[in-house]
Design a protein around this motif. Structure first.
Motif, PDB file in Angstrom:
ATOM      1  N   HIS A   1       0.869  -1.184   0.000  1.00 36.75           N
ATOM      2  CA  HIS A   1       0.000   0.000   0.000  1.00 36.75           C
ATOM      3  C   HIS A   1       0.899   1.224   0.000  1.00 36.75           C
ATOM      4  O   HIS A   1       1.582   1.500   0.996  1.00 36.75           O
ATOM      5  CB  HIS A   1      -0.931   0.005   1.211  1.00 36.75           C
ATOM      6  CG  HIS A   1      -1.829   1.203   1.261  1.00 36.75           C
ATOM      7  ND1 HIS A   1      -1.532   2.321   2.007  1.00 36.75           N
ATOM      8  CD2 HIS A   1      -3.008   1.467   0.642  1.00 36.75           C
ATOM      9  CE1 HIS A   1      -2.495   3.210   1.857  1.00 36.75           C
ATOM     10  NE2 HIS A   1      -3.407   2.721   1.033  1.00 36.75           N
ATOM     11  N   GLY A   2       0.925   1.951  -1.116  1.00 34.32           N
ATOM     12  CA  GLY A   2       1.814   3.097  -1.200  1.00 34.32           C
ATOM     13  C   GLY A   2       3.262   2.666  -1.075  1.00 34.32           C
ATOM     14  O   GLY A   2       3.719   1.753  -1.768  1.00 34.32           O
ATOM     15  N   ASP A   3       3.985   3.308  -0.159  1.00 31.85           N
ATOM     16  CA  ASP A   3       5.394   2.977   0.064  1.00 31.85           C
ATOM     17  C   ASP A   3       5.580   1.930   1.155  1.00 31.85           C
ATOM     18  O   ASP A   3       6.721   1.608   1.516  1.00 31.85           O
ATOM     19  CB  ASP A   3       6.175   4.245   0.452  1.00 31.85           C
ATOM     20  CG  ASP A   3       6.227   5.252  -0.691  1.00 31.85           C
ATOM     21  OD1 ASP A   3       6.197   4.818  -1.857  1.00 31.85           O
ATOM     22  OD2 ASP A   3       6.275   6.470  -0.407  1.00 31.85           O
ATOM     23  N   ASN A   4       4.491   1.402   1.691  1.00 31.76           N
ATOM     24  CA  ASN A   4       4.564   0.412   2.758  1.00 31.76           C
ATOM     25  C   ASN A   4       4.303  -0.984   2.218  1.00 31.76           C
ATOM     26  O   ASN A   4       3.548  -1.167   1.251  1.00 31.76           O
ATOM     27  CB  ASN A   4       3.548   0.726   3.861  1.00 31.76           C
ATOM     28  CG  ASN A   4       3.888   1.990   4.618  1.00 31.76           C
ATOM     29  OD1 ASN A   4       5.054   2.234   4.937  1.00 31.76           O
ATOM     30  ND2 ASN A   4       2.893   2.811   4.893  1.00 31.76           N
ATOM     31  N   ALA A   5       4.923  -1.974   2.861  1.00 30.87           N
ATOM     32  CA  ALA A   5       4.740  -3.368   2.464  1.00 30.87           C
ATOM     33  C   ALA A   5       4.623  -4.243   3.702  1.00 30.87           C
ATOM     34  O   ALA A   5       5.163  -3.918   4.770  1.00 30.87           O
ATOM     35  CB  ALA A   5       5.897  -3.842   1.589  1.00 30.87           C
TER      36      ALA A   5
ATOM     37  N   GLY B   1       8.915   0.074   5.192  1.00 28.72           N
ATOM     38  CA  GLY B   1       8.452   1.422   4.915  1.00 28.72           C
ATOM     39  C   GLY B   1       8.180   2.173   6.207  1.00 28.72           C
ATOM     40  O   GLY B   1       8.663   1.794   7.288  1.00 28.72           O
ATOM     41  N   ASP B   2       7.400   3.245   6.124  1.00 29.86           N
ATOM     42  CA  ASP B   2       7.069   4.020   7.324  1.00 29.86           C
ATOM     43  C   ASP B   2       6.368   3.172   8.367  1.00 29.86           C
ATOM     44  O   ASP B   2       6.496   3.407   9.573  1.00 29.86           O
ATOM     45  CB  ASP B   2       6.185   5.217   6.949  1.00 29.86           C
ATOM     46  CG  ASP B   2       6.934   6.261   6.133  1.00 29.86           C
ATOM     47  OD1 ASP B   2       8.185   6.249   6.147  1.00 29.86           O
ATOM     48  OD2 ASP B   2       6.269   7.084   5.466  1.00 29.86           O
ATOM     49  N   ALA B   3       5.610   2.144   7.911  1.00 32.43           N
ATOM     50  CA  ALA B   3       4.874   1.279   8.841  1.00 32.43           C
ATOM     51  C   ALA B   3       5.799   0.468   9.733  1.00 32.43           C
ATOM     52  O   ALA B   3       5.369  -0.051  10.772  1.00 32.43           O
ATOM     53  CB  ALA B   3       3.950   0.346   8.070  1.00 32.43           C
TER      54      ALA B   3
ATOM     55  N   ALA C   1       1.118   4.223  10.711  1.00 34.44           N
ATOM     56  CA  ALA C   1       1.261   4.400   9.267  1.00 34.44           C
ATOM     57  C   ALA C   1       0.878   3.144   8.493  1.00 34.44           C
ATOM     58  O   ALA C   1       0.801   3.184   7.263  1.00 34.44           O
ATOM     59  CB  ALA C   1       2.700   4.794   8.931  1.00 34.44           C
ATOM     60  N   ALA C   2       0.640   2.042   9.196  1.00 32.83           N
ATOM     61  CA  ALA C   2       0.324   0.787   8.507  1.00 32.83           C
ATOM     62  C   ALA C   2      -1.039   0.852   7.830  1.00 32.83           C
ATOM     63  O   ALA C   2      -1.240   0.248   6.770  1.00 32.83           O
ATOM     64  CB  ALA C   2       0.378  -0.384   9.486  1.00 32.83           C
ATOM     65  N   GLY C   3      -1.992   1.568   8.438  1.00 30.00           N
ATOM     66  CA  GLY C   3      -3.297   1.799   7.831  1.00 30.00           C
ATOM     67  C   GLY C   3      -3.943   0.556   7.261  1.00 30.00           C
ATOM     68  O   GLY C   3      -4.206  -0.423   7.971  1.00 30.00           O
ATOM     69  N   PRO C   4      -4.210   0.530   5.928  1.00 32.78           N
ATOM     70  CA  PRO C   4      -4.880  -0.611   5.303  1.00 32.78           C
ATOM     71  C   PRO C   4      -4.130  -1.936   5.464  1.00 32.78           C
ATOM     72  O   PRO C   4      -4.753  -2.993   5.489  1.00 32.78           O
ATOM     73  CB  PRO C   4      -4.971  -0.196   3.830  1.00 32.78           C
ATOM     74  CG  PRO C   4      -4.942   1.295   3.856  1.00 32.78           C
ATOM     75  CD  PRO C   4      -4.028   1.649   4.980  1.00 32.78           C
TER      76      PRO C   4
END
Length: 222
Positions: A84-88, A163-165, A171-174
């Motif tokens: 999701h975006g820059d997070n994995a 990532g940020d998460a 920042a993990a969100g979804p």
């Protein structure tokens, strides 16, 4: 071979065509077993929601989350990564004993392995208990990782955030929604502790792989 699929589109195709009216147990006078408020769920207690079925692991449909599945030529899944975006979020699911969870032992082994590679890992209290956070050196530079483990009935789910998460759970969100909505289908057969549970390609992905393999010889001859 790598397959990639957007979860927002899957949700529309995964829904049952029948319409079911949900009644309040208080109105019917009946009591029904309540699923846990948050997963990962065992398949015996999972809520009825659209999911991508990978065999032992079923991934919920969350908008804007891309599911990347890497499989060998035989269709055996080697890796599952949600993006999701820059997070994995990389996912794994493993067999565990009936009595005790294995995340404590696995976490210590991960910490020791990171230490041997020159990376210090910090234990922090997270949403599912103790997590590991580390900064490792990769060909692309320094990368933050956050390891999360959830013990279930005879299984363990391991997630690795990037990532940020990795540094900020908010920042993990979804991706966090995907983790909390996972469903594990352990099966009844005996398996060695820590053995990865089998993952298979869904029919649509398997057909894509078969078509690609059939067309490959013709491409070489041309």
């Amino acid at each position: 071979m790598i397959f990639s699929r957007k979860r927002a589109d899957d949700a529309r195709h995964a829904r049952d065509e029948r319409t079911t009216e949900v009644l309040d147990p208080q109105e019917t006078g009946e009591s029904s077993p309540q699923a846990p408020a948050r997963g990962p769920y065992d398949v015996s207690e999972a809520p009825d929601t659209p999911r991508l079925d990978l065999g032992s692991l079923q991934i919920p449909a969350v908008p804007d989350v891309e599911v990347r599945v890497q499989a060998d030529p035989q269709g055996v899944i080697q890796q599952v990564v949600l993006v999701h975006g820059d997070n994995a979020l990389q996912l794994g699911v493993f067999a565990a004993p009936r009595s005790d969870g294995i995340w404590d032992e696995v976490r210590e082994e991960i910490r020791q392995s990171l230490f041997n590679d020159g990376a210090a890992a910090q234990e922090v209290e997270g949403e599912y208990g103790i997590e590991l956070r580390a900064r490792v050196r990769t060909p692309d530079g320094l990368t933050d990782l956050r390891f999360v483990g959830i013990d279930g009935p005879r299984w363990m789910v391991r997630g690795v955030y990037q990532g940020d998460a990795a540094g900020d759970p908010d920042a993990a969100g979804p991706l966090a929604l995907c983790l909390s909505g996972l469903v594990v289908d352990r099966g009844q057969e005996a398996k060695p502790v820590r053995e990865p549970l089998p993952l298979r390609l869904p029919r649509e992905m398997a057909e894509q792989q078969a078509a690609a393999q059939q067309s490959a010889p013709g491409q070489r001859e041309a």
